[in-house]
Design a protein around this motif. Sequence first.
Motif, short mmCIF file in Angstrom:
data_model
loop_
_atom_site.label_atom_id
_atom_site.label_comp_id
_atom_site.label_asym_id
_atom_site.label_seq_id
_atom_site.Cartn_x
_atom_site.Cartn_y
_atom_site.Cartn_z
N UNK A 37 -1.17 1.42 -12.52
CA UNK A 37 -2.44 2.15 -12.31
C UNK A 37 -3.57 1.20 -11.93
N UNK A 38 -3.46 -0.07 -12.32
CA UNK A 38 -4.57 -1.00 -12.11
C UNK A 38 -4.30 -2.03 -11.01
N UNK A 39 -3.11 -2.02 -10.41
CA UNK A 39 -2.84 -3.00 -9.36
C UNK A 39 -1.38 -3.37 -9.28
N UNK A 40 -1.11 -4.63 -8.87
CA UNK A 40 0.25 -5.09 -8.66
C UNK A 40 0.60 -6.20 -9.66
N UNK A 41 1.82 -6.18 -10.15
CA UNK A 41 2.33 -7.30 -10.94
C UNK A 41 3.50 -7.92 -10.19
N UNK A 42 3.76 -9.19 -10.44
CA UNK A 42 4.78 -9.94 -9.70
C UNK A 42 5.67 -10.70 -10.66
N UNK A 43 6.97 -10.59 -10.46
CA UNK A 43 7.95 -11.25 -11.31
C UNK A 43 8.94 -12.00 -10.42
N UNK A 44 8.99 -13.34 -10.57
CA UNK A 44 9.96 -14.13 -9.83
C UNK A 44 11.35 -13.97 -10.44
N UNK A 45 12.36 -13.76 -9.59
CA UNK A 45 13.71 -13.50 -10.10
C UNK A 45 14.65 -14.67 -9.89
N UNK A 46 14.91 -15.09 -8.64
CA UNK A 46 15.83 -16.20 -8.41
C UNK A 46 15.57 -16.79 -7.02
N UNK A 90 0.82 -1.21 0.00
CA UNK A 90 0.00 0.00 0.00
C UNK A 90 0.86 1.27 0.00
N UNK A 91 2.09 1.16 0.48
CA UNK A 91 2.98 2.32 0.55
C UNK A 91 3.87 2.46 -0.69
N UNK A 92 3.66 1.61 -1.67
CA UNK A 92 4.43 1.67 -2.92
C UNK A 92 3.73 2.61 -3.89
N UNK A 93 4.48 3.56 -4.41
CA UNK A 93 3.92 4.53 -5.34
C UNK A 93 3.53 3.86 -6.66
#
Length: 221
Positions: free
Chosen positions: A190-199, A162-165
């Motif tokens: 603008x529409x929500x959160x996306x998630x990307x797995x890195x390692x 929630x504190x992420x711009x």
Amino acid sequence: MTVNARKIRLLMALRRNGVTDTQVLAAIERIPRDLFVPDAFQDQAWEDTALPIDLGQTISQPLIVALMTQALELSDRQKVLEIGTGSGYQAAILSRLVRRVYTVERLKPLLDEAEKRFQALRLHNITTRHGDGTKGWPEQAPFERILVTAAGGPDAPKDLTDQLAVGGVMVIPLGGGYREERVVRIRRTETGLTREDLWPVRFVPLLSDPPSETDQPARSA
């Protein structure tokens, strides 16, 4: 081997292992890791390995510090929140790359020592807080970047996302239990959160309760 030779060897190892951001490499070179390492481990200060610090904690492996910092995609105008000050090493690296760092630590003795190191290095763009990192720092939100140095379970704490711009990036280890822990990059759109797995990675849990005298779980930073 001299300190400079050890430092050069470390930087070469980081490059070989995927650290390509020259600004991140320059910050690793400029921040004296030996200042954050106990006297007993000074001979390993510039090795690519995690090392013990006070209260059963660790200072993270330089490769993990560099890769997580690189994954944040930093610029020098950003305001960054770090959860888990630890030795202060990660915050010191961030301070060379962004406008201001806000860092929260659960264990007061660690924070006190980290603050002394920041003062010794004249890192005046770091602001600290003793408290529950899972709650973030609402008074200073939103943040363009958030870095968490302990595993947050299957999902990032809502107070932090929630504190992420909008347009912001969070890098956090997620998983634990029966799930493999992975460093994850979360973006707020603008529409929500996306998630990307890195390692894959291994961190101890991100804790929210106040520590007791017998509860001093390891965490690296």
